[in-house]
Design an enzyme around this catalytic site. Structure first.
Site, PDB file in Angstrom:
ATOM      1  N   ASP A 109      32.761  59.398  41.210  1.00  0.00           N
ATOM      2  CA  ASP A 109      33.343  58.976  40.350  1.00  0.00           C
ATOM      3  C   ASP A 109      35.020  59.566  40.788  1.00  0.00           C
ATOM      4  O   ASP A 109      35.093  60.499  41.718  1.00  0.00           O
ATOM      5  CB  ASP A 109      33.214  59.483  38.920  1.00  0.00           C
ATOM      6  CG  ASP A 109      33.819  58.196  38.038  1.00  0.00           C
ATOM      7  OD1 ASP A 109      34.834  57.826  38.302  1.00  0.00           O
ATOM      8  OD2 ASP A 109      33.342  58.271  36.908  1.00  0.00           O
TER       9      ASP A 109
HETATM   10  C1  NOJ Z   1      36.449  56.630  36.063  1.00  0.00           C
HETATM   11  C2  NOJ Z   1      35.419  56.107  35.530  1.00  0.00           C
HETATM   12  O1  NOJ Z   1      34.533  57.082  35.034  1.00  0.00           O
HETATM   13  C3  NOJ Z   1      34.546  55.107  36.231  1.00  0.00           C
HETATM   14  O2  NOJ Z   1      33.666  54.221  35.570  1.00  0.00           O
HETATM   15  C4  NOJ Z   1      35.469  54.152  36.883  1.00  0.00           C
HETATM   16  O3  NOJ Z   1      34.886  52.992  37.606  1.00  0.00           O
HETATM   17  C5  NOJ Z   1      36.469  54.935  37.887  1.00  0.00           C
HETATM   18  N1  NOJ Z   1      37.262  55.653  37.037  1.00  0.00           N
HETATM   19  C6  NOJ Z   1      37.527  53.941  38.645  1.00  0.00           C
HETATM   20  O4  NOJ Z   1      38.281  53.269  37.458  1.00  0.00           O
END
Ligand code: NOJ
Length: 759
Positions: free
Chosen positions: A293
């Site tokens: 993430d």
């Molecule tokens: C953080 C989030 O937890 C995730 O779900 C998302 O895909 C990413 N940011 C990218 O935006």
């Protein structure tokens, strides 16, 4: 050396993944594998690591800005072939620009894979995922994902960071809006539907995109519902509740997974070899890739798991995180770690092969610009068919929670209707918080939807502004609890009306990532407005807008009709109006339990019985609260219709079965009302005695049934050993002989039950 030893099941890990005999999660093509190997032979270690590096685009951020990142650096790395993917780049022009650099300016010309958070639609938005889950309509959910894929792919994107398949029992967690609720069975079915919707039958088609099941794993169990918090759960919950939807996504052929920000039992999951290597890539045979993430590799430093970026890169790569999202850790550290002999190059080769495999699967090597067609972009995005599709989904997502004396549906003529509440006239909030590509204020408001029905006299009064603040993507919502301007006008309008429709709840920006709450009630001023309006006119229909279960005790006790309308996306107003006027008979069922108050959370239907479930001796020593009932306000699976249904004749094809036998279940369902309608017939079991205790109920099958007024149908289900077993505390799936109960009904508080024995 000392450190290496501490973390060095490396040899073990290597042998386990290189020799894994598990079945592959999607078929591997011999020719593609040869091409991958051929490319690997040509790549320098920096170019290999480059494939494992993902940069955010130059416009929107979806997380905190990382240290050391600049547009110049990103361009420089792109040109060197040190970037394998970009996220949040969108639009044919922009995608073509970065793809051109990757393909035409780098030594090997490997195309980028372009990721984006296509969570519930791209520009034309569907309901938030939790709302869609309330439809229990797998075909509609699949269709909604395919609409999202069609629009996103027309905009140059070929990979979505969805579906989120995190099970959560905690309404305080802001991201419950993004998942399918609390149940692993429903969650697994929806995970499968969404993966199939995004990826379609043919991933090389230009209107399908690679999916990403996230967040692996246990992010939905963030302690106290607080965002990014630790998760501490046992093996039984992990294997029986958290992991099944991920496994379902893998079995459905999902190409990628994203890990999460949380730690699980003390290990940040980005660095968890157990989850990523042993389970996912080992036992489950997953042959796609795992992305971190947003900077979650770096965050292992804050967690206190890695001393610095170098250590974070080593741990994450060895653990099986194949791509670094906007973290700058792999690109800065991994090549040197390989040169120093700390990370085996085979680990890098494995990660790069996985990433290249998905790029080949998408057909990017055949035509890197295949998603870059301006004519298609123009014609596809916002296509009227997509509006029809999301409207259909929105209607199916609405749940009727209460309807005393059939106040709903509203009469179409001769009525004075007072529509009250700032949310009723809000064209932004219904879009939810995950809508990076959608334009602000593009939802049909409830007011606009209601205005389509011209037979009544419709008066709109906003009442007090519930939310102050100029909502943009990263805004936190500020609640107004003091400025009562508009309250009197709202009450006066209510006095003059035959029926009041009051739209209250949460703003779209109050749910989603980073938006945990400790209070699940309506904000104080909204509650005051509700009570004041009710005092003036008892004929109130409360339309709720929210992205999580709310505690609405007072409303439940007093307000005659309550409609759960979530945040329903672009077509919100039409969907709500069509349900209120009865042009669509609601059929949604709650995918999450609604608590009576926040103190009951986590509250869920598949709880354990405890050793003291009842107060049979009429004393205090039993499992309960002393200040509130232990039952929820609305149970999982609950939802009404404008018609009524009656269940009868629950039958099994025996009373004793052998493990491995099919258990055939039939039940009769009658539409006893005067309108055609749909009902979600739900089947639950309870394994009464087991080596690891089982929940009081577990959903094992459901069917959405359509019945004409007065019609009766017999519904059939078949249960097999997959439905009757569970994961023990070693993570092994077992089926134990013993006594079971089986329940069928229209919610988790079921109508009918019977028993059977398994030998
Ligand atoms: C953080 C989030 O937890 C995730 O779900 C998302 O895909 C990413 N940011 C990218 O935006």
């Amino acid at each position: 050396m000392k450190r290496l030893k501490k973390y060095a099941p490396l040899a073990l890990i290597l042998t386990s993944f290189l020799n894994s005999n598990a079945q592959q999660s999607f078929p591997m093509n011999k020719e593609t594998e040869q091409k991958i190997n051929h490319l690997l032979e040509k790549m320098t270690i920096e170019e290999k690591v480059g494939q494992m590096n993902q940069y955010n685009g130059f416009w929107d951020v979806t997380g905190p800005a990382p240290e050391g990142g600049s547009a110049e650096k990103k361009y420089e790395h792109l040109r060197k072939g040190w970037v394998g993917s970009m996220l949040t780049v969108r639009g044919v022009d922009q995608v073509r620009a970065v793809q051109k650099i990757a393909v035409e300016e780098t030594r090997l010309g490997i195309p980028l894979i372009i990721g984006f958070d296509v969570i519930h639609g791209y520009k034309t938005l569907s309901p938030i995922p939790l709302a869609e889950a309330a439809s229990w309509d797998l075909e509609a959910i699949k269709n909604s994902a395919s609409i999202a894929a069609a629009e996103a792919s027309a905009s140059g994107i070929n990979w979505t960071f969805g579906p989120m398949v995190d099970i959560s029992r905690d309404a305080r967690w802001g991201r419950v809006m993004e998942g399918a609720g609390e149940d692993p069975f429903l969650g697994s079915k929806i995970a499968e539907a969404r993966v199939k919707g995004f990826q379609g039958e043919d991933l090389t088609a230009t209107n399908t995109i690679a999916a990403c099941a996230k967040h692996f794993a246990a992010y939905g169990f963030a302690e106290a519902g607080k965002e990014y918090n630790t998760a501490d759960i046992g093996t039984s919950t992990l294997h029986n509740i958290v992991l099944p939807p991920f496994k379902a996504a893998v079995n459905a052929g999902v190409k990628t997974l994203m890990n999460s920000f949380n730690e699980l039992n003390g290990v940040p999951v980005t660095g968890s070899s157990y989850l990523q290597r042993d389970l996912l890539k080992g036992a489950w045979g997953f042959n796609g890739f795992v992305i971190s993430d947003w900077a979650s590799i770096n965050e292992m430093i804050s967690w206190g798991h890695a001393k610095d970026k170098r250590e974070a890169a080593r741990i994450a790569a060895i653990a099986g995180s194949d791509m670094d999202m906007e973290g700058y850790v792999y690109v800065e550290e991994l090549a040197q770690l390989v040169k120093d002999g700390v990370v085996d190059e085979k680990i890098i080769d494995d990660a790069v092969s996985r990433i290249l495999r998905v790029k080949f699967e998408l057909g990017l090597f055949d035509d890197p610009y295949k998603y870059c067609d301006e004519a298609r972009e123009k014609e596809t995005i916002g296509n009227p068919k997509h509006h029809e599709g999301v409207l259909d989904m929105a209607k199916k997502s609405i749940v009727l929670l209460k309807n005393e004396n059939n106040l709903l549906p509203l009469k179409k003529e001769g009525q004075k209707i007072a529509l009250i509440g700032a949310l009723a006239n809000d064209k932004n909030s219904p879009l939810g918080s995950w809508r990076i590509a959608a334009d602000n204020n593009t939802a049909i408001s409830v007011l606009e939807g209601m205005q389509q029905y011209t037979g009544n006299d419709l008066i709109f009064e906003k009442g007090p502004d519930c939310f102050i603040g100029n909502s943009t993507f990263l805004d936190e919502v500020i609640i107004n609890n003091s400025d009562k301007t508009g309250l009197d006008e709202a009450v006066n309008a209510a006095k003059k009306a035959d029926v009041v429709v009051l739209v209250l709840g949460e703003h779209g920006f109050q749910t989603g990532e980073g938006r945990s709450r400790t209070d699940l009630e309506l904000p104080a001023l909204q509650q005051e407005l509700l009570e004041a309006v009710y005092k003036a006119n008892k004929q109130v229909v409360l339309v709720l807008n929210n992205g999580r279960p709310l505690a609405i005790n007072w409303a439940d006790q007093n307000i005659p009709a309550i409609v759960e309308a979530w945040q329903l996306g672009t077509q919100t107003g039409h969907a709500v109006a069509q349900v209120l006027y009865g042009d669509y008979n609601p059929s949604g069922k709650l995918p999450m339990t609604f608590p009576r108050n926040v103190g009951q959370v986590p509250i869920y239907y598949n709880y354990k019985n405890t050793g003291r479930p009842t107060n049979k001796d009429n004393n205090v020593f039993w499992s309960h609260y002393s200040d509130v009932e232990k039952t929820p306000l609305y149970p999982f699976g609950f939802g009404l219709s404008y018609t009524t249904f009656e269940y009868s004749d629950l039958k099994l094809n025996g009373t004793a079965f052998k493990i491995g036998d099919d258990i055939k279940v039939s039940v009769s369902l009658k539409n006893t009302g005067t309108r055609d309608g749909k009902e979600v017939v739900q089947l639950y079991i309870r394994d009464l005695f087991a080596s690891v205790t089982r929940p009081v109920k577990e959903l094992k099958a459901f069917e959405l049934v359509e019945l004409k007024a007065g019609e009766t149908k017999t519904i059939h289900f078949t249960l097999n050993k997959e439905n009757l077993g569970f994961y023990n505390n070693n993570g092994t799936f077992i089926v134990e002989p013993g006594d079971f109960k089986l329940f069928v009904g229209g919610s988790s508080v079921t109508a009918l039950e019977t028993d059977f024995e398994l030998n």
